[in-house]
Design a protein around this motif. Sequence first.
Motif, short mmCIF file in Angstrom:
data_model
loop_
_atom_site.label_atom_id
_atom_site.label_comp_id
_atom_site.label_asym_id
_atom_site.label_seq_id
_atom_site.Cartn_x
_atom_site.Cartn_y
_atom_site.Cartn_z
N ARG A 42 -42.82 2.08 -4.00
CA ARG A 42 -43.90 1.54 -3.20
C ARG A 42 -43.26 2.03 -1.71
O ARG A 42 -42.11 1.44 -1.36
N ASN A 51 -39.04 -0.47 -5.04
CA ASN A 51 -39.03 0.64 -5.89
C ASN A 51 -38.22 0.06 -7.22
O ASN A 51 -37.17 -0.42 -7.30
N ILE A 52 -39.11 0.36 -8.36
CA ILE A 52 -38.79 -0.34 -9.80
C ILE A 52 -38.86 0.58 -10.91
O ILE A 52 -39.53 1.83 -10.86
N ALA A 53 -38.02 0.25 -11.79
CA ALA A 53 -38.15 0.74 -13.07
C ALA A 53 -38.27 -0.21 -14.19
O ALA A 53 -37.54 -1.09 -13.97
N ARG A 54 -39.03 -0.26 -15.21
CA ARG A 54 -39.05 -1.08 -16.30
C ARG A 54 -39.43 -0.45 -17.51
O ARG A 54 -40.44 0.34 -17.62
N PHE A 430 -51.94 0.25 -12.41
CA PHE A 430 -50.65 0.44 -13.24
C PHE A 430 -50.81 0.34 -14.74
O PHE A 430 -51.40 -0.79 -15.16
N TYR B 67 -34.90 -1.96 -8.25
CA TYR B 67 -35.12 -2.76 -9.24
C TYR B 67 -35.16 -2.57 -10.48
O TYR B 67 -35.92 -1.27 -10.55
N ALA B 68 -34.64 -2.85 -11.67
CA ALA B 68 -35.05 -2.35 -12.76
C ALA B 68 -35.04 -3.63 -13.81
O ALA B 68 -34.28 -4.58 -13.88
N ALA B 69 -35.90 -3.47 -14.69
CA ALA B 69 -35.95 -4.36 -15.60
C ALA B 69 -36.28 -4.01 -17.17
O ALA B 69 -36.61 -2.92 -17.34
N TRP B 357 -40.36 -11.43 -16.05
CA TRP B 357 -39.06 -10.85 -15.78
C TRP B 357 -39.13 -9.45 -15.32
O TRP B 357 -38.37 -8.97 -14.46
N GLU B 358 -40.43 -8.81 -15.37
CA GLU B 358 -40.51 -7.21 -15.05
C GLU B 358 -40.93 -6.91 -13.93
O GLU B 358 -40.95 -5.65 -13.58
N ASN B 359 -40.98 -8.05 -12.93
CA ASN B 359 -41.68 -7.60 -11.63
C ASN B 359 -40.94 -7.84 -10.56
O ASN B 359 -40.03 -8.91 -10.58
N PHE B 360 -40.81 -7.22 -9.54
CA PHE B 360 -40.05 -7.44 -8.17
C PHE B 360 -40.95 -8.72 -7.49
O PHE B 360 -41.94 -8.47 -7.28
N LEU B 362 -42.57 -11.01 -4.91
CA LEU B 362 -43.18 -10.64 -3.74
C LEU B 362 -43.54 -12.29 -2.92
O LEU B 362 -43.52 -13.24 -3.85
N GLN B 461 -48.27 -3.85 -6.30
CA GLN B 461 -48.41 -2.85 -7.03
C GLN B 461 -46.78 -2.42 -7.86
O GLN B 461 -46.04 -2.23 -7.11
N PRO B 462 -46.78 -2.49 -9.16
CA PRO B 462 -47.74 -2.75 -10.21
C PRO B 462 -48.27 -4.23 -10.02
O PRO B 462 -47.53 -5.18 -9.39
#
Lengths: 454, 486
Positions: A42, A51-54, A430, B67-69, B357-360, B362, B461-462
Amino acid sequence: MSSSELPVTRAEVRRAAEAVLDHPGADAVEVVIGAASSGVTRYAGSEIIQNIARDELQAFVRVVVGDRAASAATNQLDAGHMTTAAGAALEAARASLPDPDFPGLPSPAEVGEATPVGRWDDDTAAASPAQRAEAVKEIVAATAAGAAAGIYETGAHAWAVISSEGIDCFDAFTRCVMTCLADVGDATGWGDDSSHALSEVDAAGAARRAIAKAEASRGATDAEPGSYDVVLEPVAAGTLLDYLSYAGFGAKQMLEGESFFAERRGQGVADPSVTIVDDVRHPRSVGIGFDFEGLPRQRVAVIDGGVATGPVSDLRSARKLSEPPTGHSSGSAEFGAYAANIIMEPGHQDLEELIAGVEEGFLVTRFHYVNILDRPTTLLTGMTRDGTFRISGGEVAGPVRNFRFAQSVLEALANVRGVGRDLVALAPEFGSFGSTAAPALRVDGFHFASTTSH
Amino acid sequence: MSGGELGGLLADAIDAATGDGAAYADARSVESQSQSLSVNGPTVETLDYGDSTGLGVRVLVAGAWGYAATSKLSRDDAVRAARTAVEIAHASATVTSAPVELVPEPAHQSEWSTPVKKDPLAVALEDKLALLTDATREMGRRNEIRSARATMDVVKQQTSFLSSEGASIRQTIVHTGAGIEATAVADGEVQQRSYPGSFRGHLGAGGYELIEAMDLAGNAAQTADEAAALLVAPECPSRVTTVVLDGHQVMLQVHESVGHPTELDRVLGMEAAFAGTSFVGIEDLDRFHYGSEAVNITSDPTSPGGLGSYGFDDEGVEGRRADLIREGVLVGFQTSRETAVKVGAARSNGTMRAEGWENFPLIRMPNINLLPGEGSLDDLLADVDDGIFMATNKSWSIDDKRKNFQFGCEIAWEIKNGRLGRMLKDPRYTGITPVFWGSCDAVAGPEEWRMWGTPNCGKGQPGQTMRVGHGTSPARFRNVSTGVST
């Protein structure tokens, strides 16, 4: 399809389901599993801000006892968690109330076997954070005259439905989505692109469209609210179709009297040039070949040549209608069936030709924050955004400040006077298994109710 | 997996991230249990249990976020998530101009829980279904009612948070709610009435005692009667007039036209491409007249019973009350540790939250409260010779800067000479945010004030859906445009 990039494999879902398909005390069991492995980069102010990965997964275990059913979800696929979920669902189903209209779980002999769509691209599934950052660099370079904000997303998604009655469906898709809002200080512009394959997404091209639109939007002037002839670019047209689908394409809404189909099924509701289908196998669709009851997802002409020929149905609503189900269960009995892969058939005119047909009116790039005011009449409201222009004498004559619209979508579709030839896929939400693709539309008498200051 | 085992994974993740070069790292696990019931007439439409556990790792490397989940809960998976977060942050750093800075926050070692009198997950399912079907049966007695629905939702979420600064926080949050909805249909017309609020009723922080206090069955007949009466009621006229809004509609008015525009990430343009920005800027602080002197609005995770009531946010900042609008003047924003730097604040006011847990995380509204004024709803109505009273939100739409809005309510009544008159259907009103709040000449007093909840606030977003609280009481606005010209 590379199994190493799948977020969950067919063997893994099969193994998880087999732990509960014969759960003691249950008359029938259904397992729906959804999994995704994705990354979203983003950016705003022309730099990466999030900036994410999941990796994620959900398994829904539905247990049937007689004419009663309940479900429990877990995000762990081991036998222990699956069995615990099945036990909770069984206990809930036993405590529930009789449901004489419960259609039961389907069998392949009854509803047919679904085949996967297989909209999959290995490179997209394997895209790295560095690749996403490179794409953002291209976007930032293409919008150097302003500031850019948006996303660049890549992901792999898989869904499965397996039941004790023999349903055994698995499908996976990839998705690459980019959006770009270009801001030049006193104006903004929009561009986006999406596909199942990263190589088909032209991020720099969409960014160039966004900055060009922003530049063209500078110095916007006021315009009077009222009814005008408009040209809706594909993103704006597609947004209206999304809400039309949500408001009225499902059989449950029809049966409860809330959809326009309740009063107007079989009647002309739109201009004869308007055909809207739900078709997951269309080349511009991204999705899975079955619904959340494991039925093959049929192609349905919801509005065909202007005539209301839908709706879409799931097992329960189809039985009430005494019609074959179309395979559009949303997975929610509360909502019912949902048309998730909307395609409006294109026409023969390019955007310039549509604009040339308008003597005095407006060109709309896209809409913002749309909501339903009245479901049966499909009355919506929302704002224009990121590029609204006056049309005068068949030509774009300069930017105007944004409008709020209040418009029945069906009335707008009845007033369609031109359909664009380029079919454009909307940047999807998404992870969505749905997709919408629309052409540009020329619509007469579109109602703008008020304006705003930018 | 026990809380202690999850805590061990979080510590391993932070060690891996800092070992790989992260200047800052936090790790957060979330275990959630949920229950969702929906009854339509005599039929149980939804009977779902949910169970989810996972962890996310947030890192700063070279001044950029990663960020990683993952829902996989082995030590190897936790360490892999941390290393992925570091890899992502390195990629982020290639497209950033200035390093992220964080305002300081003490490294809290603490626990916090929602006060609960009656565990909503322990109540027998049969009792819950009986409570819902009693209400739907009562609503269904009227022939005009095509759909009589009752819903119940429970979410219990346990969060553990560790940071490389030494924070260690464990929170248990319980949200419980229910509601009923009658839909009347005749001759192609559809009208709906809900109690105690629309969109799955009312949710708050607390236990099953919240639902027992609602008396759904006792309010079912009036709910159905009003839905049926709306079918034959005259339409709300298009005019400029005095409008009195009930607390539920004031809730959404506050949410959309004050809550979102005072999120500092929106103000700074970080949400520009999706939800939008704000019509106010940092330069407007302490100067901009957002509303009349009757308008006082706070951001307050410490106010009890709300969907935004918590001890700590999802970056370990202690929740605290902050004034946003004081006597009509903009005096504050909702902040994070990163954005607080931009307004020169010494601390964040603790509004960073993530869905699961999956989100950054905000900036998300905690409880955004319109502080009470004086008097009762009747007192507000008494000072209106000719106007409209609108109740229960039905629709909403607002532009990308949160300025031009339109709201619809389920029901309205004329106000004539200080008293309610005829019922009106399809009430809607439009306005421009600072003009509208500037026209607010009265907010009802503490006796009318209650905490409402919005369970479906979307942002990011997501996309993330957040449960948000709003304490409000009815309020009066002059010179409002009602109806909608089509």
